[in-house]
Design an enzyme around this catalytic site. Structure first.
Site, PDB file in Angstrom:
ATOM      1  N   SER A  32       0.821  -1.222   0.000  1.00  0.00           N
ATOM      2  CA  SER A  32       0.000   0.000   0.000  1.00  0.00           C
ATOM      3  C   SER A  32       0.848   1.261   0.000  1.00  0.00           C
ATOM      4  O   SER A  32       1.713   1.435   0.859  1.00  0.00           O
ATOM      5  CB  SER A  32      -0.870   0.059   1.262  1.00  0.00           C
ATOM      6  OG  SER A  32      -1.788  -0.975   1.270  1.00  0.00           O
ATOM      7  N   HIS A  63      -3.618   0.193  -4.494  1.00  0.00           N
ATOM      8  CA  HIS A  63      -3.021  -0.957  -5.188  1.00  0.00           C
ATOM      9  C   HIS A  63      -3.399  -0.855  -6.659  1.00  0.00           C
ATOM     10  O   HIS A  63      -4.561  -1.011  -7.018  1.00  0.00           O
ATOM     11  CB  HIS A  63      -3.554  -2.274  -4.631  1.00  0.00           C
ATOM     12  CG  HIS A  63      -3.024  -2.603  -3.274  1.00  0.00           C
ATOM     13  ND1 HIS A  63      -2.077  -3.566  -3.063  1.00  0.00           N
ATOM     14  CD2 HIS A  63      -3.284  -2.075  -2.066  1.00  0.00           C
ATOM     15  CE1 HIS A  63      -1.788  -3.632  -1.780  1.00  0.00           C
ATOM     16  NE2 HIS A  63      -2.515  -2.736  -1.146  1.00  0.00           N
ATOM     17  N   HIS A  85      -5.445  -9.733  -1.123  1.00  0.00           N
ATOM     18  CA  HIS A  85      -5.398 -10.075   0.303  1.00  0.00           C
ATOM     19  C   HIS A  85      -6.417 -11.146   0.645  1.00  0.00           C
ATOM     20  O   HIS A  85      -7.468 -11.239  -0.005  1.00  0.00           O
ATOM     21  CB  HIS A  85      -5.709  -8.823   1.146  1.00  0.00           C
ATOM     22  CG  HIS A  85      -4.772  -7.689   0.907  1.00  0.00           C
ATOM     23  ND1 HIS A  85      -4.920  -6.816  -0.150  1.00  0.00           N
ATOM     24  CD2 HIS A  85      -3.674  -7.280   1.578  1.00  0.00           C
ATOM     25  CE1 HIS A  85      -3.941  -5.923  -0.118  1.00  0.00           C
ATOM     26  NE2 HIS A  85      -3.177  -6.167   0.919  1.00  0.00           N
ATOM     27  N   GLU A  88     -10.063 -10.047   1.146  1.00  0.00           N
ATOM     28  CA  GLU A  88     -10.931  -9.784  -0.008  1.00  0.00           C
ATOM     29  C   GLU A  88     -11.631 -11.061  -0.460  1.00  0.00           C
ATOM     30  O   GLU A  88     -12.404 -11.034  -1.415  1.00  0.00           O
ATOM     31  CB  GLU A  88     -10.103  -9.251  -1.181  1.00  0.00           C
ATOM     32  CG  GLU A  88      -9.429  -7.924  -0.905  1.00  0.00           C
ATOM     33  CD  GLU A  88      -8.425  -7.600  -2.004  1.00  0.00           C
ATOM     34  OE1 GLU A  88      -8.829  -6.990  -3.004  1.00  0.00           O
ATOM     35  OE2 GLU A  88      -7.253  -7.976  -1.871  1.00  0.00           O
ATOM     36  N   ALA A 115       2.780  -2.201   4.008  1.00  0.00           N
ATOM     37  CA  ALA A 115       2.562  -1.159   5.008  1.00  0.00           C
ATOM     38  C   ALA A 115       2.189  -1.879   6.297  1.00  0.00           C
ATOM     39  O   ALA A 115       1.487  -2.888   6.268  1.00  0.00           O
ATOM     40  CB  ALA A 115       1.431  -0.254   4.569  1.00  0.00           C
ATOM     41  N   MET A 205      -1.422  -7.080   7.274  1.00  0.00           N
ATOM     42  CA  MET A 205      -2.457  -7.988   6.767  1.00  0.00           C
ATOM     43  C   MET A 205      -2.026  -8.729   5.504  1.00  0.00           C
ATOM     44  O   MET A 205      -2.861  -9.208   4.744  1.00  0.00           O
ATOM     45  CB  MET A 205      -3.730  -7.195   6.463  1.00  0.00           C
ATOM     46  CG  MET A 205      -4.233  -6.374   7.626  1.00  0.00           C
ATOM     47  SD  MET A 205      -5.664  -5.390   7.149  1.00  0.00           S
ATOM     48  CE  MET A 205      -5.773  -4.252   8.547  1.00  0.00           C
ATOM     49  N   ASN A 229       2.127   3.836  10.548  1.00  0.00           N
ATOM     50  CA  ASN A 229       1.326   4.390  11.667  1.00  0.00           C
ATOM     51  C   ASN A 229       1.687   3.627  12.931  1.00  0.00           C
ATOM     52  O   ASN A 229       2.204   2.508  12.849  1.00  0.00           O
ATOM     53  CB  ASN A 229      -0.181   4.212  11.370  1.00  0.00           C
ATOM     54  CG  ASN A 229      -0.546   2.764  11.139  1.00  0.00           C
ATOM     55  OD1 ASN A 229      -0.301   2.208  10.059  1.00  0.00           O
ATOM     56  ND2 ASN A 229      -1.118   2.132  12.148  1.00  0.00           N
TER      57      ASN A 229
HETATM   58  N1  HPA Z   1      -2.578  -2.769  11.429  1.00  0.00           N
HETATM   59  C1  HPA Z   1      -2.688  -3.711  10.473  1.00  0.00           C
HETATM   60  N2  HPA Z   1      -2.299  -3.502   9.232  1.00  0.00           N
HETATM   61  C2  HPA Z   1      -1.766  -2.310   8.913  1.00  0.00           C
HETATM   62  C3  HPA Z   1      -1.631  -1.290   9.866  1.00  0.00           C
HETATM   63  C4  HPA Z   1      -2.066  -1.536  11.195  1.00  0.00           C
HETATM   64  O1  HPA Z   1      -1.981  -0.682  12.082  1.00  0.00           O
HETATM   65  N3  HPA Z   1      -1.059  -0.230   9.229  1.00  0.00           N
HETATM   66  C5  HPA Z   1      -0.851  -0.617   7.944  1.00  0.00           C
HETATM   67  N4  HPA Z   1      -1.287  -1.870   7.748  1.00  0.00           N
END
Ligand code: HPA
Length: 279
Positions: A32, A63, A85, A88, A115, A205, A229
């Site tokens: 991502s 994506h 994923h 989905e 990500a 994920m 994050n």
């Molecule tokens: N949790 C799960 N998957 C993610 C996160 C998260 O905080 N950030 C990016 N993908």
């Protein structure tokens, strides 16, 4: 693999062979917000997933859904710009079909990127983390019975090469364990505390299914998370997909610098890992 999966796998293998994927030395899956790396590919030729027989395709925003063939730092590469994923509705076999086929076609090294949410409060956002291992908590596996018992799919030597490349090009790279979760929702605060206590450094994920399948099929595998994050409950705000994609973009320059340096170094080693078609 049941008969339907086998048909899909055979169809994709044939499509990829026809597209020249067996010429690629390194395959890269872009997670991502990390898709712009494809802009750095020389002589790029891109093919949308929905034009490739046997290729499952993703509809998640951020994506793009295409394969990009070309060269990165003079090394023949194939990039998967977007992945599908489990959340989905794809099976473990479908979510990892493309990388398994690429490994069977002789791609020497597979670099998976994603990500992820960070579990280490001291890590900056965004930052990069190389996976030393994962915890597959997705309640699925792409492995067949005879493929069991191979330990971690992440290649130690390739990991050391990545760490060396990061140091040389001046990109900070953490190391840690990735907890692969089913998604699609972000975690509860209690779940985040549990994963941290159990020894994970990041949550995401994706990636685990692909790493397991490609490793079983003979490729050397490495993975890098962009920590986009702080995981839920570790900062003032709750994670959201827009923030994840934006942080991926912010990390784009460091990410491209690192991946290019890694690919160059793999190229200069020659194809030594994979004994499949290409070799
Ligand atoms: N949790 C799960 N998957 C993610 C996160 C998260 O905080 N950030 C990016 N993908």
């Amino acid at each position: 693999m049941n008969a339907e999966m086998k048909l899909g796998h055979e169809a994709l293998l044939e499509s990829l062979r026809g597209l020249g994927a067996a010429d690629a030395q390194v395959a890269i899956v872009l997670g991502s917000g990390l898709g712009p790396l494809a802009d750095a590919v020389d002589d790029a030729r891109s093919v949308p997933y929905d034009e490739i027989d046997g290729m499952p395709s993703s509809a998640v925003p951020g994506h793009e859904g295409r394969l990009v063939f070309g060269e990165l730092g003079g090394v023949p590469v194939v990039l998967q710009q977007g992945r599908c994923h489990l959340y989905e509705g794809w099976s473990a076999e479908e979510a990892s079909r493309c990388v398994r086929c690429l490994a069977e076609l002789g791609v020497d090294a597979l670099l998976l990127t994603n990500a992820a949410g960070g579990l280490r409060p001291e890590w900056e956002i965004p930052s990069l983390m190389r996976l030393t291992d994962h915890m597959n908590l997705q309640r699925a596996t792409p492995l067949a019975l005879h493929e069991r018992g191979r330990g971690t799919p992440y290649d130690v030597e390739l990991g050391a090469l990545i760490d060396g490349a990061a140091g040389e090009v001046g990109v900070d790279l953490h190391k840690g364990v990735y907890a692969a979760l089913p998604g699609p929702t972000y975690e509860t605060h209690a779940e985040v505390r549990m994963h941290a206590r159990f020894g994970a450094d990041a949550v995401g994920m994706s990636t685990a299914q692909e790493a397991l399948a490609a490793h079983a099929a003979g490729a050397r595998v490495a993975a890098i998370s962009c920590i986009t994050n702080m995981a839920a409950g570790l900062s003032d705000s709750e994670p959201n997909h827009e923030e994840v994609v934006e942080a991926g973009r912010q990390a784009g320059q460091d990410f491209a610098k690192l991946i290019t340096a890694v690919v160059e170094r793999i190229g200069s080693l020659g194809a030594e890992g994979n004994k499949n078609e290409r070799a």
